[in-house]
Structures are given as C-alpha cells and as structure tokens.
Design a protein around this motif. Structure first.
Motif, PDB file in Angstrom:
ATOM      1  N   TYR A   1      -0.385 -43.115 -19.800  1.00 40.08           N
ATOM      2  CA  TYR A   1      -0.713 -41.697 -20.006  1.00 40.08           C
ATOM      3  C   TYR A   1      -0.308 -40.872 -18.787  1.00 40.08           C
ATOM      4  O   TYR A   1      -0.112 -41.388 -17.683  1.00 40.08           O
ATOM      5  CB  TYR A   1      -2.205 -41.521 -20.289  1.00 40.08           C
ATOM      6  N   ILE A   2      -0.170 -39.583 -19.054  1.00 39.53           N
ATOM      7  CA  ILE A   2       0.024 -38.616 -17.971  1.00 39.53           C
ATOM      8  C   ILE A   2      -1.072 -37.567 -18.132  1.00 39.53           C
ATOM      9  O   ILE A   2      -1.584 -37.338 -19.232  1.00 39.53           O
ATOM     10  CB  ILE A   2       1.418 -37.948 -18.016  1.00 39.53           C
ATOM     11  N   VAL A   3      -1.435 -36.943 -17.029  1.00 37.99           N
ATOM     12  CA  VAL A   3      -2.443 -35.887 -17.080  1.00 37.99           C
ATOM     13  C   VAL A   3      -2.030 -34.765 -16.136  1.00 37.99           C
ATOM     14  O   VAL A   3      -1.634 -35.005 -15.000  1.00 37.99           O
ATOM     15  CB  VAL A   3      -3.851 -36.429 -16.703  1.00 37.99           C
ATOM     16  N   LYS A   4      -2.080 -33.567 -16.654  1.00 36.80           N
ATOM     17  CA  LYS A   4      -1.781 -32.387 -15.842  1.00 36.80           C
ATOM     18  C   LYS A   4      -3.097 -31.659 -15.590  1.00 36.80           C
ATOM     19  O   LYS A   4      -3.728 -31.142 -16.518  1.00 36.80           O
ATOM     20  CB  LYS A   4      -0.792 -31.468 -16.558  1.00 36.80           C
ATOM     21  N   SER A   5      -3.530 -31.655 -14.340  1.00 33.11           N
ATOM     22  CA  SER A   5      -4.847 -31.126 -13.974  1.00 33.11           C
ATOM     23  C   SER A   5      -4.907 -29.611 -14.106  1.00 33.11           C
ATOM     24  O   SER A   5      -3.928 -28.907 -13.828  1.00 33.11           O
ATOM     25  CB  SER A   5      -5.194 -31.533 -12.545  1.00 33.11           C
ATOM     26  N   TYR A   6      -6.079 -29.118 -14.506  1.00 34.80           N
ATOM     27  CA  TYR A   6      -6.300 -27.674 -14.580  1.00 34.80           C
ATOM     28  C   TYR A   6      -6.209 -27.042 -13.193  1.00 34.80           C
ATOM     29  O   TYR A   6      -5.911 -25.849 -13.058  1.00 34.80           O
ATOM     30  CB  TYR A   6      -7.674 -27.381 -15.181  1.00 34.80           C
ATOM     31  N   ASN A   7      -6.475 -27.833 -12.154  1.00 31.62           N
ATOM     32  CA  ASN A   7      -6.461 -27.293 -10.792  1.00 31.62           C
ATOM     33  C   ASN A   7      -5.062 -26.886 -10.325  1.00 31.62           C
ATOM     34  O   ASN A   7      -4.925 -26.197  -9.309  1.00 31.62           O
ATOM     35  CB  ASN A   7      -7.037 -28.323  -9.806  1.00 31.62           C
ATOM     36  N   LEU A   8      -4.036 -27.336 -11.059  1.00 34.24           N
ATOM     37  CA  LEU A   8      -2.670 -26.965 -10.678  1.00 34.24           C
ATOM     38  C   LEU A   8      -2.379 -25.490 -10.950  1.00 34.24           C
ATOM     39  O   LEU A   8      -1.389 -24.941 -10.461  1.00 34.24           O
ATOM     40  CB  LEU A   8      -1.668 -27.843 -11.434  1.00 34.24           C
TER      41      LEU A   8
ATOM     42  N   ARG B   1     -11.492 -19.713 -18.407  1.00 32.14           N
ATOM     43  CA  ARG B   1     -10.296 -19.989 -17.601  1.00 32.14           C
ATOM     44  C   ARG B   1      -9.730 -21.362 -17.941  1.00 32.14           C
ATOM     45  O   ARG B   1      -8.507 -21.532 -18.074  1.00 32.14           O
ATOM     46  CB  ARG B   1     -10.630 -19.926 -16.111  1.00 32.14           C
ATOM     47  N   GLN B   2     -10.624 -22.355 -18.078  1.00 34.98           N
ATOM     48  CA  GLN B   2     -10.143 -23.696 -18.387  1.00 34.98           C
ATOM     49  C   GLN B   2      -9.481 -23.733 -19.751  1.00 34.98           C
ATOM     50  O   GLN B   2      -8.439 -24.380 -19.928  1.00 34.98           O
ATOM     51  CB  GLN B   2     -11.308 -24.690 -18.346  1.00 34.98           C
ATOM     52  N   ASP B   3     -10.042 -23.028 -20.727  1.00 34.56           N
ATOM     53  CA  ASP B   3      -9.426 -22.968 -22.058  1.00 34.56           C
ATOM     54  C   ASP B   3      -8.032 -22.333 -21.985  1.00 34.56           C
ATOM     55  O   ASP B   3      -7.076 -22.813 -22.628  1.00 34.56           O
ATOM     56  CB  ASP B   3     -10.307 -22.153 -23.015  1.00 34.56           C
ATOM     57  N   LYS B   4      -7.928 -21.263 -21.202  1.00 31.16           N
ATOM     58  CA  LYS B   4      -6.633 -20.588 -21.086  1.00 31.16           C
ATOM     59  C   LYS B   4      -5.615 -21.451 -20.343  1.00 31.16           C
ATOM     60  O   LYS B   4      -4.421 -21.477 -20.684  1.00 31.16           O
ATOM     61  CB  LYS B   4      -6.814 -19.240 -20.375  1.00 31.16           C
ATOM     62  N   LYS B   5      -6.085 -22.146 -19.309  1.00 31.26           N
ATOM     63  CA  LYS B   5      -5.200 -23.065 -18.592  1.00 31.26           C
ATOM     64  C   LYS B   5      -4.715 -24.169 -19.527  1.00 31.26           C
ATOM     65  O   LYS B   5      -3.540 -24.557 -19.494  1.00 31.26           O
ATOM     66  CB  LYS B   5      -5.930 -23.678 -17.388  1.00 31.26           C
ATOM     67  N   ALA B   6      -5.655 -24.678 -20.356  1.00 27.61           N
ATOM     68  CA  ALA B   6      -5.289 -25.734 -21.302  1.00 27.61           C
ATOM     69  C   ALA B   6      -4.216 -25.248 -22.266  1.00 27.61           C
ATOM     70  O   ALA B   6      -3.251 -25.981 -22.566  1.00 27.61           O
ATOM     71  CB  ALA B   6      -6.521 -26.191 -22.067  1.00 27.61           C
TER      72      ALA B   6
ATOM     73  N   LYS C   1      -6.380 -31.941 -24.999  1.00 23.19           N
ATOM     74  CA  LYS C   1      -7.197 -31.192 -24.048  1.00 23.19           C
ATOM     75  C   LYS C   1      -8.380 -32.044 -23.614  1.00 23.19           C
ATOM     76  O   LYS C   1      -9.247 -32.376 -24.423  1.00 23.19           O
ATOM     77  CB  LYS C   1      -7.685 -29.889 -24.684  1.00 23.19           C
ATOM     78  N   GLY C   2      -8.414 -32.435 -22.348  1.00 22.89           N
ATOM     79  CA  GLY C   2      -9.498 -33.260 -21.828  1.00 22.89           C
ATOM     80  C   GLY C   2     -10.412 -32.482 -20.903  1.00 22.89           C
ATOM     81  O   GLY C   2     -10.315 -31.257 -20.787  1.00 22.89           O
ATOM     82  N   ASN C   3     -11.297 -33.198 -20.236  1.00 22.76           N
ATOM     83  CA  ASN C   3     -12.248 -32.550 -19.334  1.00 22.76           C
ATOM     84  C   ASN C   3     -11.617 -32.186 -17.991  1.00 22.76           C
ATOM     85  O   ASN C   3     -11.964 -31.174 -17.395  1.00 22.76           O
ATOM     86  CB  ASN C   3     -13.462 -33.466 -19.091  1.00 22.76           C
ATOM     87  N   GLN C   4     -10.682 -33.043 -17.529  1.00 20.99           N
ATOM     88  CA  GLN C   4     -10.083 -32.820 -16.212  1.00 20.99           C
ATOM     89  C   GLN C   4      -8.705 -32.163 -16.283  1.00 20.99           C
ATOM     90  O   GLN C   4      -8.241 -31.602 -15.291  1.00 20.99           O
ATOM     91  CB  GLN C   4      -9.943 -34.152 -15.473  1.00 20.99           C
ATOM     92  N   GLY C   5      -8.092 -32.252 -17.436  1.00 19.17           N
ATOM     93  CA  GLY C   5      -6.757 -31.700 -17.598  1.00 19.17           C
ATOM     94  C   GLY C   5      -6.252 -31.997 -18.995  1.00 19.17           C
ATOM     95  O   GLY C   5      -7.007 -32.394 -19.887  1.00 19.17           O
ATOM     96  N   VAL C   6      -4.940 -31.806 -19.215  1.00 18.33           N
ATOM     97  CA  VAL C   6      -4.323 -32.077 -20.519  1.00 18.33           C
ATOM     98  C   VAL C   6      -3.566 -33.399 -20.415  1.00 18.33           C
ATOM     99  O   VAL C   6      -2.824 -33.635 -19.458  1.00 18.33           O
ATOM    100  CB  VAL C   6      -3.368 -30.947 -20.928  1.00 18.33           C
TER     101      VAL C   6
END
Length: 707
Positions: A211-218, A575-580, A647-652
């Motif tokens: 898997y890959i994950v792109k963090s919302y913090n980016l 914000r997290q929803d929009k980032k996702a 869409k996960g808790n830490q990122g996509v």
C-alpha cells in the motif's frame, strides 16, 4: 452464636454477595414513597424516572450498611477510604433496585416462598448458602441450616444474627431475580446462521498487501478555507459526534503555607537546646522516642552506607556517646549520637521453629519453644523438630531453613537475635507472630558497624505563618470578589492561575488535599461572576497547607455541545475532508491506467509499504494504525487488483493484494464461531441491559449537595 462467627470468617465471600444486594430489606418504604418525598426538594439526593430519593432514606441505608460492616469485621470503626467505597456501593445499589424492581413488576418476575425454601434447604441450594453451611466433605449440612433458622426465628428482631440472615436472604432473592431477567433477555438474542457463516468466512480470510499512503499533513491548513455555513452544516449533520457529559470548570489561586525564615530558626534552636540533655542522657532510645519526630532506628550501618558523607566519617571515627550536629537534611534539623559499635556480619543463614500462641497465650508458646530448645541441647535434630512443630509451613518442609538474609529483612526482635548470635547458637525470641527457636547456621565475615540515635525535627509552619498565609488569601478574596477583578489581580500580583475540570463525582482535585468541598461549592451554584463560597460562607478554602480562592468559569450540561465550543474541532474535520478530496483526485489521475502500485508510488513520490496477515476482524494495520476502511477494503479486494483511493484516518491509501489464504469454514467451525459470538453477547447482556434501563430511567445524581 456460631453462625455469626462463621459469617465473619467468610467475610470476603459474603461481602461480595452483600455488595450486590445487601440492604434491600429496608428499602421498601424508601423506594415506594417517591411521590411523598418530593415535598422537600432540599433533601433530594437523586431522581430516578421522575421520582425523588430523599437523603434521609439514603443515609439510613448507609448507616445500616456501615454497622453491618463493623459487625462483619469485628471493628469499631471503618477507614475513611472504605467508608467512601461503601457510600458509593449503597447508592449504586439503590439505583439498581429502583430501576430493576420496576422492570420485574412489569414482567412478572419474582421469587416465590417455595422457591426461596428450595434455595435455602431444598434440592437446589444457592451457592451462598452452600458456602456457609458446607461440611468438611464439601456437602451442605441441611440439619445445620434448619437448626440455624430455628435459632434465628426465635431471636429478637434487630439482633446482629437476624440482620445478617435477612440480608443474605434478600441478596439471594435479588440475585435470582436478576438471573431470571438476564436469562429472559439472553433467550431473546438470535444469531442468523447465514450472518454467522458470512462473518466466519470473512474472519478466516487473511491477506497480505502492498500500500501507499499520502498523509493529510502534506497539505498546509492555511491553503484550505472553511466557511461559516460549512461549519453550521457539518454541526447539524453530525450532532451525535458532539455529545458531552456534564462538567464544570474552575479557576483558582492558592496561597501556600510555607515555613518562614523564623520557623527555620526556631526549629534549629529547638534542636540546639536539646544537645546538652542528649549528651548527658544514658537511655538514648527513650530520649529519641520522647523527643524526635521519627522513631529510633535500630539498624547497624557499615562504613559507606550513611548517605551523609560528613556523618559517615564522624560515625566511624568518634567514640560512643559523641554527638554530631545539629545539621540540616531532608527539611529537618537533626543531631546524631553514636549509640553503639559492633562487629556484625552483613548477612546470616538461619533456621527457625515457629510456635504460634493459641488464643493469644504467648507464655505457653514461649514455654514450648524453651522445651524444644532443651531437646536440641540434648541432641535432637533441628530439622525433625521443625517439620513436626513449626507453624511456618513454608520453611518447616525444609527443616525450618530460611536461607540467607540481610539485616532489616526480618521483624526487629528476630533480626536482633539472628545478627547477635554466634554460629550454631540456639535462641528463643518472641515476635508478634509467636515464639521462635532460632539457630544461625552460617554468616558472612563480621565487619565494624555503628548504630546511631538521631533526634530530628521537621521544619513546619508556625501558627503565625499560617495566619499570615490565610490573611493574604482573605485579603485577595475580599478585594477581588468579582470575576473581572479576580483575573486582573492574578496578573497584577504575578500569581499562578490554575484550572480544574470537575465532574459531580470528583473527589480530589490534583494538588489540593481533601478538596471535595471545593467541588461541592462549584456544583451548588450557577453564578460564574462571583467568588465561590465554602460551607462557612467564606471565600477562602483550606486544603492541607494551601488556602484557595476560586471562581466557577464554565458549566457544561449533559447533551450536545454548542457549535461555539466545537468550532475548532469542526474546522479540523472539514479541512481533512477537503484535503482527502484533493488527494483522492490527484491519486485517481496518477493511477489511471497504471499496471502496478509501484508506478503510482513513483508518480506520487511515496514509499511502497506492506502489511501481512490482515483479516476482516483485524483491529489495526502494523505501521499504519487504526484504519478500518483500509482493512475492510483489503478484505474484499481481489488479488492483484489495485484499489481505488481510500479515505483513511491518517491519509488517503491505495493498495493491492499480493497474497491471500483462507482457513476451511466447515459446519463445525461455524458452530464454534456462533457459540463464541453468543457467549460474548450473553456476557454483555448482564451489563448492557441494566445500563439501557438505567439510561431510560434518566437517573439524576444530586449527591454533590451533601457529600
């Protein structure tokens, strides 16, 4: 009466039973008179399903419970911590009885007199009765049950024995009613076979995936705008997320009672003034016991064991009777006198025979120990005598051998006898456990050791110092009785503002000793503009060595928090929803037509990670955390297929299954799985059914007004 003693002897077991349903036999009037109790709301300590519980009824039950506990323990008083636990237990019992009795009445659940007879002396003896009346063969002595009941029937009302029995009868009736209710609910539970089979199949499948994950913090928060209308919409759609328990918040300042310079000087002078008398004193131990804060320490120190280096040097160079100090250490002024010097071993090996006193007869125990010592002198074998006579069965099986031990490991008389003995010398010594026949079988090489007699006095605040601190607190409260003045004064006087979040049941505010009164004060007012007052109508609370002035600054009612309180939380979620959404769109674009997840990772500049052994029932993904949507996707995704962005808790996330295996799901497996599920639900029934009834009864706890 033998029965009373037996109940006392089984106090822990009976305490558990009584803890479940101890006081029901006096509950009737208190719990059936709800309507009449409403006349005096000042005395209302709880409300259950709209009916009032009076503090007097609660206190009567609590007092009765307290007396029963004293009788059971044989004590005249109960420790304060136990009193608090008992008060809580009585309250919870009242709530349970009120809630459950209403349900029992509606469902027709009860215990008949015939059923009670069967539980006490029939074919189906209740475990409580069985525990009380079983004989040495583990069988219930029904003749003893009948004889005891006859005695109890004949006993006057109010006698301890009769009260015990009534409590036990009511407890087993309550437990039987509860068991019937829980069984009724459990019988209504049903697990469809198709559902169980589907769950078992999903649980048996385990997958490995990359898997890959792109963090919302980016994505920086500053690049995401959130409008007021979006906040309102989110709040209205997710009200359940903002449920809150009731609580209150206070701000306070404390004026600590700290010993003054004068207090230090007075304490030092007190020690100095004793020096001449201490020098002349012959009985050092008595002098220390009469004058010092701490008792005489009989320990013999070897060189280097005394942490104060100057005192250590003195102790091993001075003569007996010489005095060191006064000196200051650990907030105490002290002076030490060299009391004794001996050559002693660091450790000894010993064996013993313990003779326990019967009915407190230590003289007879000592006489028997002396007779055993005499037998040893005539050549009897120590190990044999220990096996035949010692009450310490742990060492008796080894011939009384205690092995090696260092100074201070045994009770003082035993320690003194062991470390003052010669090798193989036999002594008789008395301790709180009985009479010991002691023989030291080996010892380490003796070294010089010293014993110190230390007179110490802790520096404590004088009455003058305490009054000064109180005057400061009273002056501060008097000048700043309103909230705005309070806040300004804290800044102006460079004081430390402290905050405490409180629940109704909060017993202790961290850092404030015995601070329940401040919690009660916060809950006995709705005024957030004026200083809190204690039971004496004073704005100064005293907790140990602190005087406290406090304000109520926030009231949160149970229910849905206001939108103003949750703005920051809502903004983060939006914000997290929009980032996702942005990340999902970007990932979908870069994964279009991709033949492998690695190629997507390279385009997104992300690390390709892996997880193994993940099933539908997994709680988390190692290295990724709690991600239920990713686990669900992995459980349903076909092998080799790249998932859509998740869409996960830490990122996509995006993932691809690399391996999968499933255990065989047979009828036996499904049946075992179903049995485990049903058992789990049945266990939960006992708690959740009552909790649902309690929630429905809308229990309002008002104990804060009284305790």
């Amino acid at each position: 009466m033998a029965t009373l003693q037996k109940i006392r002897n089984r106090g822990v077991f009976i305490g558990i039973i009584i803890g479940g349903a101890l006081l029901a036999f006096i509950a009737g009037d208190a719990l059936k008179s709800g309507g009449s109790i409403l006349a005096n709301s000042r005395n209302e300590m709880a409300e259950i399903a709209g009916e009032s519980i009076n503090i007097r009824d609660f206190q009567n039950r609590f007092n009765h419970s307290l007396e029963v506990n004293k009788l059971m323990s044989g004590q005249n008083s109960i420790p304060s911590e136990q009193v608090e636990r008992l008060r809580e237990q009585v309250y919870q019992q009242m709530v349970q009885e009120f809630v459950m009795n209403r349900e029992y009445d509606e469902l027709g659940i009860s215990v008949t007199s015939e059923e009670l007879f069967d539980m006490v002396q029939g074919r189906n003896i209740d475990p409580t009765i069985r525990q009380l009346f079983q004989n040495e063969n583990g069988m219930v002595d029904k003749d003893q049950v009948v004889a005891t009941l006859k005695q109890l029937i004949a006993a006057p009302n109010g006698t301890p024995q009769k009260a015990y029995w009534l409590n036990i009868e009511e407890s087993i009736i309550t437990q039987r009613n509860l068991a019937k209710y829980n069984t009724l609910v459990q019988k209504g539970l049903y697990m469809p076979n198709a559902l169980v089979k589907d769950m078992a199949a999903k649980g048996s499948k385990k997958v490995d995936f990359n898997y890959i994950v792109k963090s919302y913090n980016l994505i920086s928060d500053s690049t995401i705008t959130v409008s007021e209308s979006e906040i309102r919409d989110y709040y209205n759609k997710h009200e359940d997320l903002f449920k809150q328990a009731e609580s209150r918040k206070i701000d306070y300042v404390s004026f600590d009672v700290v010993p003054s310079t004068e207090d230090y000087k007075e304490t030092e002078k007190w020690v100095v003034d004793l020096k001449e008398d201490f020098t002349k004193e012959v009985n050092d131990i008595q002098f220390v016991e009469l004058n010092a804060d701490n008792d005489f320490n009989a320990y013999y120190f070897k060189e280097g064991e005394i942490t104060n280096s100057e005192l250590n040097a003195f102790a091993f160079s001075a003569n007996k009777g010489d005095i060191f100090g006064p000196y200051f250490e650990n907030e105490m002024y002290q002076m030490a006198k060299l009391h004794d010097v001996k050559m002693l071993p660091d450790s000894v090996a010993a064996r013993h025979i313990l003779i326990r006193p019967i009915n407190g007869d230590f003289k007879s125990a000592e006489a028997k120990a002396d007779s055993l010592k005499a037998l040893l002198a005539k050549g009897s074998e120590f190990a044999s005598l220990a096996k035949e006579n010692s009450a310490d069965q742990g060492s008796a099986v080894n011939g009384g051998d205690l092995g090696w031990f260092t100074q201070g490991k045994m009770v003082q008389p035993f320690n003194d006898a062991a470390f003052s003995s010669n090798k193989n010398e036999v002594k008789v010594v008395l301790t709180q456990f009985g009479a010991h026949v002691i023989q030291v079988t080996n010892m380490s090489t003796p070294v010089k050791k010293v014993q110190l007699a230390i007179v110490d006095r802790k520096v404590e605040a004088s009455q003058k110092t305490i009054q000064t601190a109180y005057a400061k607190a009273r002056t501060f409260a008097g000048k700043n009785i309103e909230k705005d003045a309070f806040a300004k004064a804290i800044t102006a006087e460079n004081l430390s503002r402290r905050t405490a979040n409180l629940k109704r049941e909060t017993k202790l505010i961290p850092g404030l000793e015995n601070s329940r009164d401040l919690v009660r004060a916060a809950y006995n007012t709705e005024d957030m503009e004026s200083v809190l007052l204690n039971g004496d109508n004073s704005a100064v609370f005293e907790f140990g060595d602190k005087f406290v002035v406090a304000f109520l600054t926030d009231i949160k009612e149970e229910g849905i928090a206001s939108i103003q309180e949750k703005v920051s939380e809502i903004k983060r979620a939006i914000r997290q929803d929009k980032k996702a959404e942005l990340i999902i769109a970007d990932m979908a674009k870069n994964s279009a037509g991709a033949q492998s997840l690695l190629s997507v990772a390279q385009k997104e500049n992300l690390e390709l990670k892996n997880a193994t052994g993940i099933s539908f029932q997994s709680f988390q993904i190692p290295g990724a955390g709690i991600e239920p949507k990713v686990i669900s996707t992995a459980s349903l995704l076909g092998k080799g297929k790249i998932s859509s962005p998740v869409k996960g808790n830490q990122g996509v996330y995006m993932l691809v299954i690399t391996n999968e295996n499933s255990d065989e799901v047979s009828d036996v497996t499904v049946e075992a799985f179903k049995s485990r599920l049903e058992q789990g639900y049945q266990y939960r029934t006992n708690y959740q059914a009552f909790q649902a009834l309690k929630d429905n009864a809308n229990v309002i706890d008002k104990r804060y007004k009284f305790y």
